[in-house]
Enzyme design. Sequence first.
Site, PDB file in Angstrom:
ATOM      1  N   CYS A 139       0.832  -1.208   0.000  1.00  0.00           N
ATOM      2  CA  CYS A 139       0.000   0.000   0.000  1.00  0.00           C
ATOM      3  C   CYS A 139       0.861   1.250   0.000  1.00  0.00           C
ATOM      4  O   CYS A 139       1.373   1.666   1.045  1.00  0.00           O
ATOM      5  CB  CYS A 139      -0.941  -0.012   1.207  1.00  0.00           C
ATOM      6  SG  CYS A 139      -1.985   1.453   1.282  1.00  0.00           S
ATOM      7  N   CYS A 142      -0.428   4.106   2.145  1.00  0.00           N
ATOM      8  CA  CYS A 142      -0.204   3.914   3.587  1.00  0.00           C
ATOM      9  C   CYS A 142       1.264   4.142   3.946  1.00  0.00           C
ATOM     10  O   CYS A 142       1.571   4.750   4.958  1.00  0.00           O
ATOM     11  CB  CYS A 142      -0.569   2.495   4.023  1.00  0.00           C
ATOM     12  SG  CYS A 142      -2.054   1.829   3.296  1.00  0.00           S
ATOM     13  N   ASP A 143       2.165   3.604   3.151  1.00  0.00           N
ATOM     14  CA  ASP A 143       3.557   3.501   3.590  1.00  0.00           C
ATOM     15  C   ASP A 143       4.560   4.329   2.792  1.00  0.00           C
ATOM     16  O   ASP A 143       5.721   4.431   3.184  1.00  0.00           O
ATOM     17  CB  ASP A 143       3.994   2.024   3.555  1.00  0.00           C
ATOM     18  CG  ASP A 143       3.153   1.174   4.503  1.00  0.00           C
ATOM     19  OD1 ASP A 143       2.774   1.693   5.574  1.00  0.00           O
ATOM     20  OD2 ASP A 143       2.869   0.004   4.187  1.00  0.00           O
TER      21      ASP A 143
END
Length: 314
Positions: A139, A142-143
């Site tokens: 992701c 997300c990261d």
Amino acid sequence: MSESIEQIECLIIGSGPAGYTAAIYAARADMKPVLYEGLQPGGQLTITTDVENYPGYPDGIMGPEMMDNFKKQAVRLGTDVRFGMVTSVEFKNGGPQKVIVDGTKEISAKSVIISTGASAKWLGIPSESRLNGSGVSACAVCDGFFYRGSDVAIVGAGDTACEEASYLSKICSKVYMLVRRDEFRASKAMQHRVLNTPNIEVLFNTETDEILGDTTVEAVRVSNNVSGEKREIPIKGFFVAIGHTPNTEIFKPFLEMDESGYIITEKGSSRTNVEGVFCAGDAQDKIYRQAVTAAGSGCMAALDAERWLAAKED
Ligand code: NDP
């Protein structure tokens, strides 16, 4: 109906942000929700580290801790959270819905909220699982932030990979896009965006052999499947964007789904084609796939279920 069959007003299947948010709303509406956690209690966020994009946590929070908070809130408000896996269902328009847990226990539910999520597909090489959460991620939204200013690689050639490569290109200094064929699968518009971004380098006919690094990602070894040429590319983050599989298999005989298995909900609602069965989160969303959007749709599902039950009892 046999007396041994448990009767439930609102059954929630799955324990990610969608399921727990549905539970919080359903509990507060006095629907006495029962939530089955499934195989991965807490869902996909339990395998991530810092979550920095969920509103309300100014310093960020670890994924497992956040899901623990979701659970505590749902339980405090009266949700009956149970460890167990829904293994089969028999849905009929208007219900009651027959649900089997762990292959044996039968439940009859007036309303069902499906929030079983989706699972990222992985390449399946050992270094990918060894370094998962230590530089390997599925992701970028997300990261990606953890690799700002660094070089990263992303594998995949669909719309998700292109979208995530574009996202990463704004944060990272260079993005290598590893494409296994000599063409993209993504829409022309997405391809165009990627190919016109100066710090994205697309490597066609390229396969990942190994992700290198002891405790964190240091490089990726790739090979060209036409020329056979191998090379090592120094990177700090390795993103996998080769698709997701919605966890919807057991619902297939009853619910309308798209060709990839995502449950189809009525536009602007969580209603499925079976009256009394609702769906929230990644099981019905292949576009956004964020904790906050899943939570929002979980809220919608509980409100839809509450209104549907109330209308039925009128
Ligand atoms: P897709 O299934 O569309 O694409 C997966 C990509 O991963 C393909 O290019 C495939 O390669 C590649 N791939 C699969 N397995 C491997 C492997 N083992 N090694 C290397 N590469 C691999 O998934 P997406 O998540 O991109 O998209 C899913 C759906 O969601 C699509 O319908 C898409 O259009 C939609 N979507 C729409 C968005 C939007 O409209 N904004 C944003 C994101 C997704 P190959 O092409 O060779 O098969």
